[in-house]
Design a protein around this motif. Structure first.
Motif, short mmCIF file in Angstrom:
data_model
loop_
_atom_site.label_atom_id
_atom_site.label_comp_id
_atom_site.label_asym_id
_atom_site.label_seq_id
_atom_site.Cartn_x
_atom_site.Cartn_y
_atom_site.Cartn_z
N ASP A 68 82.28 61.79 74.91
CA ASP A 68 81.61 60.92 74.48
C ASP A 68 81.44 59.90 75.73
O ASP A 68 80.13 59.35 76.26
N ILE A 69 82.32 59.44 76.65
CA ILE A 69 82.35 58.88 77.81
C ILE A 69 81.41 59.59 78.89
O ILE A 69 80.67 58.89 79.47
N ALA A 70 81.48 60.63 79.09
CA ALA A 70 80.70 61.59 79.78
C ALA A 70 79.33 61.91 79.62
O ALA A 70 78.33 61.51 80.21
N GLY A 71 79.00 61.65 78.11
CA GLY A 71 77.70 61.76 77.64
C GLY A 71 77.16 60.32 78.17
O GLY A 71 75.87 60.42 78.40
N GLY A 72 77.72 59.23 77.66
CA GLY A 72 76.95 57.84 77.88
C GLY A 72 76.78 57.64 79.40
O GLY A 72 75.84 57.19 79.79
N PHE A 294 78.45 51.91 82.47
CA PHE A 294 78.46 52.95 83.56
C PHE A 294 77.18 53.38 83.85
O PHE A 294 76.64 53.39 85.01
N HIS A 295 76.34 53.87 82.98
CA HIS A 295 74.94 54.55 83.24
C HIS A 295 74.03 53.35 83.75
O HIS A 295 73.37 53.49 84.68
N ARG A 296 73.92 52.39 83.03
CA ARG A 296 73.27 51.03 83.74
C ARG A 296 73.66 50.74 84.85
O ARG A 296 72.58 50.23 85.70
N ALA A 297 74.93 50.97 85.28
CA ALA A 297 75.27 50.61 86.53
C ALA A 297 74.97 51.59 87.84
O ALA A 297 75.34 51.53 88.87
N GLY A 298 74.28 52.74 87.31
CA GLY A 298 74.34 53.90 88.15
C GLY A 298 75.53 54.79 88.34
O GLY A 298 75.52 55.73 89.15
N MET A 299 76.66 54.68 87.50
CA MET A 299 77.79 55.31 87.62
C MET A 299 77.61 56.63 86.61
O MET A 299 78.03 56.55 85.52
N THR A 300 77.04 57.70 87.07
CA THR A 300 76.71 58.66 86.02
C THR A 300 77.77 59.95 85.80
O THR A 300 77.34 60.73 85.49
N GLU A 301 78.92 59.62 86.76
CA GLU A 301 79.89 60.54 86.85
C GLU A 301 81.27 60.06 86.35
O GLU A 301 82.38 60.63 86.66
N VAL A 302 81.16 59.30 85.30
CA VAL A 302 82.49 58.67 84.66
C VAL A 302 82.90 59.58 83.62
O VAL A 302 81.90 59.85 82.57
N ALA A 303 83.85 60.42 83.53
CA ALA A 303 84.18 61.12 82.38
C ALA A 303 85.68 60.89 82.10
O ALA A 303 86.08 61.53 80.98
N GLU A 304 86.39 60.53 82.89
CA GLU A 304 87.89 60.31 82.65
C GLU A 304 88.13 58.91 81.83
O GLU A 304 87.59 57.95 82.26
N ILE A 305 89.08 59.18 81.18
CA ILE A 305 89.61 57.88 80.35
C ILE A 305 90.01 56.84 81.28
O ILE A 305 89.83 55.67 81.10
N GLY A 306 90.87 57.11 82.33
CA GLY A 306 91.66 56.26 83.16
C GLY A 306 90.42 55.57 83.83
O GLY A 306 90.44 54.20 84.29
N ASP A 307 89.41 56.20 84.41
CA ASP A 307 88.42 55.56 85.20
C ASP A 307 87.62 54.79 84.44
O ASP A 307 87.07 53.54 84.76
N ALA A 308 87.47 55.00 83.03
CA ALA A 308 86.68 54.24 82.39
C ALA A 308 87.43 52.86 82.09
O ALA A 308 86.80 51.68 81.89
N TYR A 309 88.58 53.04 81.76
CA TYR A 309 89.41 51.87 81.70
C TYR A 309 89.47 50.75 83.03
O TYR A 309 89.06 49.42 82.80
N ARG A 310 89.49 51.32 83.95
CA ARG A 310 89.66 50.56 85.05
C ARG A 310 88.31 49.90 85.57
O ARG A 310 88.12 48.94 86.13
N LEU A 311 87.13 50.61 85.16
CA LEU A 311 85.63 50.06 85.48
C LEU A 311 85.27 49.25 84.61
O LEU A 311 84.31 48.39 84.98
#
Length: 453
Positions: A68-72, A294-311
């Protein structure tokens, strides 16, 4: 006796099966919850509310979060239509699982044992045990990541801490099945509340959300989008949920008549369908949050849960975003633990017709999940746990067809289901769903092992 059953329009409980029934599913709670014989339909329906929410947990476990994170992050809101499609398929299959349990008095594991020859049934049991261990692995890793993100606990220690939930589950089982159902609903509401707040903070594009629920041509023309879509579809329906649902619907004490079973099927289907709409909301919320940040900020390669939390904190401008994300992840992992315990018990007792002490059964499956998680975490750290999480979903995908096909076969069979066998239109729909699941999982597995284009 058989004449009376014939007069009620019911077939013999063992008609059409290779073996006779041995014992009820989950005997300690079988028929333990009373269903009122009089009163409004609302009162009767509320008596059936609960099993659907235990099933819905499997559709929002940590293993689904990464896709879901990667798709968004990659495609914005475009894949919301895929989440809706996968949820519709899940609603049909779970309804079939509930009907099987109510009509035949067997859970799916018992039905496989009583229908197939021993070598086939044993093979199906091994495959199902692998799937449950994989699901348990996802819960272990998800909970460990949540503990690490929220409290800074090293991943290795977080994995070990999850072993303690063996004792928690045992305590809950002693308080009755209704207590477990209530706790699961509370945790689902917690997850939902966290994401409602997250979406409010992220200020998503409402027009984009509405447009996302319409299937995009990119699903056909864009190989990367197609692959993520297949990941969402392929990992949505959890095989152990079909075994679980076919058993726990039998915790209700219903009238063994045509009308009693008909009402039970109706209310159980309502229960699971409504609960799965909550799962739809959770999965859609994860994708919407990812798209709006992420997508709105141009971060199109966020797929890991930990990265999503920190960002989330810098993008939302408040630490509460990351905290709520971590709390929802922890609640998701613990919820999955409860249902995973029950599924493991159902599968072992159903396929083998033997019983182990609940603490021993849980300890065995937990060790199977913890040992590889500890080894990989110690060697490869957070990246390794992410790869292990993906592997767990691949194993689940491999086993899914071996649960879906028997379920459809049994519920289509008039010798087993009598007048409750699937009508022609439902046979067509269910086999179409099975074909989609088998095809998409085959494609997904091919991509994992041989690389996608």
């Amino acid at each position: 006796m058989n004449e009376n059953r014939a007069n009620m329009g019911l077939s013999s409980p063992d008609e059409g099966w290779r073996r006779a029934r041995s014992q009820p599913s989950l005997p300690e709670v079988h028929g333990s919850l009373r269903v009122p014989k009089t009163g409004s339909w609302i009162k009767k329906f509320l008596a059936f509310v609960g099993p659907g929410y235990l099933v819905a947990v499997g559709y929002m476990d940590p293993g689904n979060w990464a896709t879901d994170i990667a798709g968004g992050s990659m495609f914005g809101y475009s894949l919301l239509s895929v989440i809706v499609l996968s949820n519709m398929m899940a609603i049909v299959l779970q309804a079939l699982a509930g009907k099987l349990g109510i009509v035949t008095g067997r859970d799916l594991a018992q039905a496989c044992r009583d229908h197939y020859r021993k070598p086939v049934a044993f093979t199906l049991w091994i495959l199902c045990e692998l799937a449950i261990a994989a699901c348990d692995l996802a819960e272990v890793i998800g909970s460990a990541i949540a503990l690490h993100l929220l409290f800074g606990i090293p991943l290795v220690y977080g994995v070990l801490i999850t072993a303690v939930d063996v004792l928690i589950v045992l305590l809950l089982q002693n308080k009755g099945f209704r207590f477990i159902e209530t706790l699961v609903v509370v945790l689902i509401v917690t997850i939902g509340g966290c994401f409602v707040t997250e979406i409010f903070l992220s200020k998503p594009d409402m027009g984009g959300i509405v447009h996302g629920f319409v299937p995009s041509t990119g699903l056909v023309t864009n190989p990367a989008m197609l692959y993520i879509a297949i990941g969402i579809l392929g990992a949505t329906v959890m095989p152990h949920n079909l075994y679980l649902h076919s058993s726990i619907v039998q915790t209700r004490r219903i009238e063994p008549t045509r009308e009693g079973k008909r009402l039970a099927i109706k209310y159980a289907t309502w229960d699971s369908s409504i609960a799965l709409f909550f799962a739809l909301f959770i999965n859609a919320a994860i994708l919407i949050l990812s798209a709006a940040t992420f997508h709105r900020a141009g971060m199109t390669e966020v797929a890991e849960i930990g990265d999503a939390y920190r960002l989330l904190t810098p993008l939302l401008g408040t630490t509460i975003g990351s905290i709520l994300f971590g709390v929802a992840l922890l609640a998701s992992g613990q919820n999955s633990t409860l249902t995973g315990t029950l599924a493991g018990q159902i599968v072992m007792e159903g396929f083998l017709n033997i019983r182990l002490a609940p603490w021993l059964r849980r300890l065995i499956t937990r060790l199977i999940a913890i040992i590889p998680a500890v080894i990989v975490t110690a060697i490869a750290g957070e990246k390794g746990t992410t790869e292990l999480l993906i592997l767990s979903q691949v194993i689940l995908s491999l086993q899914l067809s071996f649960a879906v096909v028997p379920l459809i076969r049994f519920t289509n069979d008039k010798r087993k289901m009598g007048e409750f066998a699937n009508p022609p239109w439902l046979k067509l729909v269910s086999w179409f769903i099975a074909a989609i699941i088998i095809g998409l999982n085959a494609y997904l597995l091919y991509g994992v092992f041989f690389g996608r284009a």
